[in-house]
Design a protein around this motif. Structure first.
Motif, PDB file in Angstrom:
ATOM      1  N   LEU A   1     -43.099 -10.637  -1.930  1.00 17.68           N
ATOM      2  CA  LEU A   1     -42.860  -9.879  -0.692  1.00 17.68           C
ATOM      3  C   LEU A   1     -43.731  -8.639  -0.625  1.00 17.68           C
ATOM      4  O   LEU A   1     -44.172  -8.233   0.441  1.00 17.68           O
TER       5      LEU A   1
ATOM      6  N   LYS B   1     -39.298 -13.503 -13.257  1.00 16.15           N
ATOM      7  CA  LYS B   1     -39.421 -14.279 -14.479  1.00 16.15           C
ATOM      8  C   LYS B   1     -40.754 -14.993 -14.440  1.00 16.15           C
ATOM      9  O   LYS B   1     -41.071 -15.687 -13.472  1.00 16.15           O
TER      10      LYS B   1
ATOM     11  N   GLN C   1     -38.873 -24.361  -2.383  1.00 22.29           N
ATOM     12  CA  GLN C   1     -37.568 -24.762  -1.855  1.00 22.29           C
ATOM     13  C   GLN C   1     -37.558 -26.254  -1.536  1.00 22.29           C
ATOM     14  O   GLN C   1     -36.622 -26.969  -1.845  1.00 22.29           O
TER      15      GLN C   1
ATOM     16  N   ASN D   1     -35.502  -3.898 -15.097  1.00 17.33           N
ATOM     17  CA  ASN D   1     -34.537  -4.109 -14.022  1.00 17.33           C
ATOM     18  C   ASN D   1     -35.285  -4.578 -12.784  1.00 17.33           C
ATOM     19  O   ASN D   1     -35.362  -3.903 -11.777  1.00 17.33           O
ATOM     20  N   TYR D   2     -35.903  -5.746 -12.896  1.00 14.96           N
ATOM     21  CA  TYR D   2     -36.670  -6.259 -11.754  1.00 14.96           C
ATOM     22  C   TYR D   2     -36.391  -7.749 -11.690  1.00 14.96           C
ATOM     23  O   TYR D   2     -36.222  -8.398 -12.727  1.00 14.96           O
ATOM     24  N   PHE D   3     -36.331  -8.273 -10.479  1.00 15.48           N
ATOM     25  CA  PHE D   3     -36.024  -9.693 -10.342  1.00 15.48           C
ATOM     26  C   PHE D   3     -37.322 -10.474 -10.491  1.00 15.48           C
ATOM     27  O   PHE D   3     -38.058 -10.688  -9.527  1.00 15.48           O
TER      28      PHE D   3
ATOM     29  N   HIS E   1     -32.189  -6.172  -4.981  1.00 14.77           N
ATOM     30  CA  HIS E   1     -33.615  -6.487  -4.864  1.00 14.77           C
ATOM     31  C   HIS E   1     -33.852  -7.336  -3.621  1.00 14.77           C
ATOM     32  O   HIS E   1     -33.110  -8.277  -3.369  1.00 14.77           O
ATOM     33  N   GLU E   2     -34.947  -7.043  -2.930  1.00 19.24           N
ATOM     34  CA  GLU E   2     -35.222  -7.807  -1.710  1.00 19.24           C
ATOM     35  C   GLU E   2     -36.031  -9.061  -2.008  1.00 19.24           C
ATOM     36  O   GLU E   2     -37.047  -9.035  -2.705  1.00 19.24           O
ATOM     37  N   VAL E   3     -35.582 -10.172  -1.458  1.00 15.32           N
ATOM     38  CA  VAL E   3     -36.293 -11.454  -1.526  1.00 15.32           C
ATOM     39  C   VAL E   3     -36.323 -12.023  -0.110  1.00 15.32           C
ATOM     40  O   VAL E   3     -35.872 -11.374   0.829  1.00 15.32           O
ATOM     41  N   HIS E   4     -36.857 -13.201   0.046  1.00 18.73           N
ATOM     42  CA  HIS E   4     -36.901 -13.796   1.380  1.00 18.73           C
ATOM     43  C   HIS E   4     -36.899 -15.317   1.267  1.00 18.73           C
ATOM     44  O   HIS E   4     -37.703 -15.883   0.540  1.00 18.73           O
ATOM     45  N   PHE E   5     -36.003 -15.935   1.998  1.00 21.13           N
ATOM     46  CA  PHE E   5     -35.914 -17.398   1.971  1.00 21.13           C
ATOM     47  C   PHE E   5     -36.315 -17.990   3.307  1.00 21.13           C
ATOM     48  O   PHE E   5     -36.180 -17.353   4.347  1.00 21.13           O
ATOM     49  N   PRO E   6     -36.781 -19.221   3.263  1.00 20.44           N
ATOM     50  CA  PRO E   6     -37.098 -19.900   4.518  1.00 20.44           C
ATOM     51  C   PRO E   6     -35.840 -20.194   5.324  1.00 20.44           C
ATOM     52  O   PRO E   6     -34.740 -20.268   4.774  1.00 20.44           O
TER      53      PRO E   6
ATOM     54  N   PRO F   1     -33.669 -27.826   2.563  1.00 22.20           N
ATOM     55  CA  PRO F   1     -33.316 -29.234   2.388  1.00 22.20           C
ATOM     56  C   PRO F   1     -31.801 -29.441   2.334  1.00 22.20           C
ATOM     57  O   PRO F   1     -31.046 -28.526   1.998  1.00 22.20           O
TER      58      PRO F   1
ATOM     59  N   MET G   1     -32.126 -20.209  -6.703  1.00 18.82           N
ATOM     60  CA  MET G   1     -33.212 -19.365  -7.204  1.00 18.82           C
ATOM     61  C   MET G   1     -32.773 -18.623  -8.463  1.00 18.82           C
ATOM     62  O   MET G   1     -33.516 -18.526  -9.440  1.00 18.82           O
TER      63      MET G   1
ATOM     64  N   ARG H   1     -41.162 -19.249  -5.084  1.00 17.90           N
ATOM     65  CA  ARG H   1     -40.472 -20.388  -5.679  1.00 17.90           C
ATOM     66  C   ARG H   1     -40.325 -21.478  -4.623  1.00 17.90           C
ATOM     67  O   ARG H   1     -39.970 -21.204  -3.489  1.00 17.90           O
TER      68      ARG H   1
ATOM     69  N   LEU I   1     -26.814  -8.868 -11.210  1.00 18.30           N
ATOM     70  CA  LEU I   1     -27.951  -8.967 -10.323  1.00 18.30           C
ATOM     71  C   LEU I   1     -27.444  -8.985  -8.880  1.00 18.30           C
ATOM     72  O   LEU I   1     -26.480  -9.681  -8.579  1.00 18.30           O
TER      73      LEU I   1
ATOM     74  N   PHE J   1     -41.361 -22.343   0.714  1.00 11.55           N
ATOM     75  CA  PHE J   1     -41.185 -21.469  -0.434  1.00 11.55           C
ATOM     76  C   PHE J   1     -40.223 -20.326  -0.165  1.00 11.55           C
ATOM     77  O   PHE J   1     -40.116 -19.836   0.949  1.00 11.55           O
ATOM     78  N   GLY J   2     -39.531 -19.919  -1.233  1.00 13.54           N
ATOM     79  CA  GLY J   2     -38.771 -18.674  -1.213  1.00 13.54           C
ATOM     80  C   GLY J   2     -39.629 -17.590  -1.833  1.00 13.54           C
ATOM     81  O   GLY J   2     -40.497 -17.862  -2.662  1.00 13.54           O
ATOM     82  N   TRP J   3     -39.382 -16.366  -1.419  1.00 12.45           N
ATOM     83  CA  TRP J   3     -40.218 -15.230  -1.835  1.00 12.45           C
ATOM     84  C   TRP J   3     -39.452 -14.300  -2.746  1.00 12.45           C
ATOM     85  O   TRP J   3     -38.395 -13.788  -2.381  1.00 12.45           O
ATOM     86  N   MET J   4     -40.026 -14.042  -3.918  1.00 10.67           N
ATOM     87  CA  MET J   4     -39.425 -13.088  -4.834  1.00 10.67           C
ATOM     88  C   MET J   4     -40.014 -11.694  -4.552  1.00 10.67           C
ATOM     89  O   MET J   4     -40.953 -11.566  -3.778  1.00 10.67           O
ATOM     90  N   PRO J   5     -39.427 -10.649  -5.157  1.00 10.52           N
ATOM     91  CA  PRO J   5     -39.860  -9.289  -4.785  1.00 10.52           C
ATOM     92  C   PRO J   5     -41.362  -9.068  -4.911  1.00 10.52           C
ATOM     93  O   PRO J   5     -41.972  -8.449  -4.027  1.00 10.52           O
TER      94      PRO J   5
ATOM     95  N   ILE K   1     -34.209 -18.626 -12.432  1.00  8.14           N
ATOM     96  CA  ILE K   1     -34.781 -17.419 -13.031  1.00  8.14           C
ATOM     97  C   ILE K   1     -33.950 -16.899 -14.195  1.00  8.14           C
ATOM     98  O   ILE K   1     -34.479 -16.379 -15.179  1.00  8.14           O
TER      99      ILE K   1
END
Lengths: 587, 587
Positions: A48, A10, A36, A6-8, B68-73, B77, B118, A34, B131, A41-45, B122
């Motif tokens: 972070l 891949k 963008q 159960n984690y985001f 789940h925590e993620v982070h985007f710019p 685009p 994203m 990932r 999710l 870039f986007g940040w996965m858990p 994934i």
């Protein structure tokens, strides 16, 4: 405990097609970041987590240095950057935009202006100083070719700190505090840095040092001597030799030199036709190469400049940029030459634009500068400013002079360190930090003054101190990986233990489950691969790719009370009694 | 312990000139934030502390919800926003910019597109769902008139979460989890929220609710009934009355009506000249007002529309925007009328553009829509489409019909709740959160599909859940202050205790110093005003302005072992034995 079921996350088997370096490839494949858009870039858990640990180390050391945390917006108005000249200086590297009312804004590449203005707003007296402020914040630079993942992005996280003092001594003390904090940070991260003198570049200021990580894949070149000198190649200053008396030197003589377009062909020709008294052969170093550069100062007009330097050197464009104050510099084009018929291509010499050449002071209107090695009394073979003619025995100080010095020639192994500490060697490095005595430039431009002890208004002096947080994360990934994946240093690993349960026996999962709980109780952050339907091979592959430094494998052997502990950095796999494992992770 | 003698803080005596609301005024004056440009703020250490505590509460509840925590710019685009239509829909509210290669980017106002892509990258199977993802991140909106400080900024911090499910039931469950998390968050913050049905607006989707804080200074209007109905005023749906048989109703009759430019003058004139059988006087509600609107759909052409509604109602432009799918709407201008000579200003009626008026079906080419209350059999006084003439006894369904319904009339106290739960009352509120079943709009536009249990590709259904972090901070400041300054709720106060030592007696400072240490040992975060040369009055003023909920004053009474504990919210000042004070702050 974090369960992989159960984690985001891949992981990818294939490298991303746009990844040029290992850190980019692995951080994407292992599910940390990932893309963008290019350089964004986007940040996965997982990403972070690592970034958060890195930021925490920096925060701790900033607190020890006595810096206060603040936070500025990325979106800033144009006016303060206009006042300091950086709105223009930054050129295309700065993202600019307009709001609905047509007001200009930028996405800040660094925040000197904003900090200066905030301090101006808050601080009125010398009693409020010294002051150090910092933020950890997302910055923007419109790189021409964003590549290499987090190593050079268009959006990136930076820790930028600024110091504010009344006196130069105060600035020096603040600088030292930040410099010490950087040493502590990089030591905690296990980074083998070199501190090098750095050029002030477009920032303007006094003392400036870079923290470089020596690595063959580094973007920066630096030089160092065994005696302790170290500098960015842009900051290397060529020692000036003593002048040579030129009494009795042979008189200058023009000679025919057809088909000698290169230094190499000129030297060969000279050895065939030119007498020499000491019996040695002519070498490239005996010729004076005249490099024609087109220099466009910030906000200024394109101008041609000729720089004379020993023929065994080339112009180093990065060093030239520094010498010319951050101007845009390129080799002169045919169009440039067309505007200056006095410059005879292939035969340019220091006595420019005359027919008679020698002894005359004709001019092409082009500035002529000399390498610092071309001191009075040195004798040269060089262009005669006439088609198919060169001149020999041309003596500096006797036969020609210059409008100034330009220390822009390339630096190479064996050149002398300017502090007399012996010959230098050049090496490649990656910048991991920068400390910088800005001085009063920003405070003057933005009017940051305080009352001193005598009630007089004085301008504040500032320092600026930067670490690229996301860049350091990429550098750590560059340094710590193998062909199976990442191997994080413990200080910033996303987890302390990656616990893998294998097979389908529920008893194994129960043992793993309780071991995971014990590890957590011992203070370890555990990533538990509890996925019931995934094969051991895939689990091991994921564990090695993710890069948690220690992997604990609970499998069939669990029935006998044993598990394997893999140390990724050491490459070891040890069979250990399960009961003894929590102690290995105790804090 | 944080010492005020060494803290980056300055309080202001004067209100900032651009501050319209209390939170803006106080957060600037107390040194929490500083303006950078309109609606864009820099954060000082105090502000970061409060914001950090707020974010921590949100993070905890998001974890409980399973997100789940993620982070985007912030810099994204154009293309994905083009695919969903939002590049155009957002209009001037979106900050747009180009990079050096001319590629279009935006500063994201929300991140539906980025999250969708994203997850597409994934997730491949229904097994990877459900999710929930969230981030706490800085967003941008180019507000026309950024005002009210953090209440409505151009840069602001938001927690935005998104859910991904295969089935509608899954979406409903995720929605409920987020909704529950919001209830827990607002309860922890002591916010007295109301959950109201909200219109989907430009987002498009199904179920949508807003968390509103009822307050007279709120920007939003909502309606509620004693029976439990609550909705944003844009989401209120007028119940449709039953039709009335019109057998025997008087025949329509045109009458002269000079000088009746308003409903009021028309009603007065009608009471003078028009017979009525039931003995009552004519009222505004007996007239049919015809509102001419210019509607410009997103990406479409400006079109005139006439909406007929009871004369005692006005068109509500916000409700109209919803009905017309987010189109830009304004009252028709003289230029619009000039293009439609068939519309006789002041005398417009439902039978449009004919000379003969009654019974004829001439057309102006302008769409005619009706309020839902104008059901078949209702009889009206309205314009006759002839200068200085109106028509009475005009019966809907007999004498005129419409091209459709437009439920855009204003809502008012006493209107029936659509669910039959009684009359509604209107109230003002501030939006503090929004939960939203987006459905499959974004997943369809961006191709987010997964394999279902039968190996068939199905489009994912999404939810979107937002809380404005910096906005909530401002709202809490609005709710919790008095004329002396802020009074933070304990959950997000920057410190637990503001310890003030007064006077010049070193013994007092020693007692305060050791009390501060004891308070910290008891688990309290202490701000210690240890400034030796500042007067008690200034210290008290600062303490009350800053808003730490409990102030501990150590002064002359310390010699007897006593200090004062001020409770800012209760307004009490108690003399308490110093030895007993740490227990008051025990956790």
């Amino acid at each position: 405990m974090t369960r992989l079921s159960n984690y985001f996350l891949k992981t990818l088997r294939e490298d991303p097609s746009d990844a040029e370096v290992a850190s980019h490839r692995l951080l994407v494949r292992a599910g940390y970041i990932r893309r963008q858009s290019p350089g964004v870039f986007g940040w996965m858990p997982l990403g972070l987590r690592v970034k958060g640990k890195l930021e925490e180390i920096i925060r701790e050391e900033m607190a020890t240095a006595g810096a206060h945390e603040v936070h500025f917006p990325a979106l800033l108005p144009r006016e303060p950057y206009e006042a300091t000249g950086r709105w223009d200086e930054y050129g295309e590297t700065m993202f600019r935009l307009q709001d609905r009312h047509g007001a200009d804004h930028l996405l800040a590449p660094t925040h000197e202006e904003a900090f200066t203005l905030m301090v101006k707003d808050i601080v009125t007296s010398y009693k409020d100083l010294p002051l150090q402020l910092f933020q950890i914040q997302d910055k923007y630079r419109d790189e021409a070719r964003p590549r290499a993942g987090l190593l050079r992005g268009r959006e990136f996280t930076m820790k930028d700190a600024y110091s504010f003092d009344v006196t130069d001594e105060g600035l020096a003390a603040a600088y030292q505090k930040q410099r010490d904090a950087y040493e502590r940070i990089f030591t905690r991260l296990g980074l083998d840095y070199v501190i090098v003198s750095a050029d002030a570049g477009a920032m303007g200021g006094s003392r400036s040092e870079e923290f470089l990580l020596p690595t063959p894949i580094g973007e920066d070149t630096f030089v160092r001597s065994a005696g302790g000198y170290a500098a960015n190649v842009e900051a290397y200053v060529t020692p000036v030799p003593d002048p040579i008396p030129f009494d009795g030197a042979p008189a200058a003589a023009v000679f025919d030199s057809p088909n000698t377009p290169t230094i190499e062909t000129l030297v060969a020709h000279a050895n065939a036709v030119l007498p020499r008294t000491d019996g040695r052969a002519w070498e490239a170093a005996d010729t004076l190469k005249n490099v024609v550069l087109a220099v466009t100062p910030i906000g200024g007009e394109r101008e041609l400049v000729v720089v004379g330097m020993p023929g065994d050197r080339d112009a180093d464009m990065k060093r030239a940029e520094v010498v010319f104050g951050g101007a845009d510099i390129e080799p002169a084009t045919p169009a440039d030459f067309a505007k200056h018929p006095g410059l005879v291509r292939g035969y340019i010499g220091p006595v420019l634009g005359t027919e008679a050449v020698l002894g005359s002071e004709g001019t092409t209107g082009v500035r002529y500068l000399l390498d610092p090695r071309v001191v009075s009394g040195t004798s040269w073979i060089t262009g005669a400013n006439i088609e198919e003619k060169h001149v020999a025995y041309l003596v500096a100080g006797r036969d020609f002079s210059a409008d100034g010095v330009a220390d822009i020639a390339s630096v190479r192994d064996g050149d002398p360190a300017p502090d007399g500490s012996g010959p230098i060697e050049t090496a490649r490095g990656m910048e991991i930090g920068h400390v910088f005595q800005l001085g009063r430039k920003y405070a003057e431009a933005l009017g940051l003054k305080v009352l001193d002890e005598n009630g007089k208004l004085v301008t504040v002096t500032m320092g600026s101190y930067g670490i690229g947080v996301t860049r350091i994360m990429a550098i750590l990934a560059e340094l710590h990986h193998d062909d199976r994946g990442l191997i994080w240093p413990a200080a910033i690993a996303p987890f302390d233990a990656h616990l893998v349960a294998t097979g389908k026996d529920p008893a194994v999962y129960e043992v793993a489950e309780s071991l995971a709980a014990e590890l957590e109780a011992a203070g370890a952050d555990v990533l538990f691969d509890d996925r019931p339907k995934v094969s051991p091979g895939v689990k091991f592959g994921d564990a090695e790719l993710l890069g948690v430094p220690r992997i604990v494998v609970v499998g069939r052997d669990a029935a006998e009370g044993f598990a394997e502990v893999w140390d990724r950095a050491a490459g070891t796999k040890d069979r250990i009694a399960i009961a003894e494992i929590p102690a290995l992770f105790g804090s």
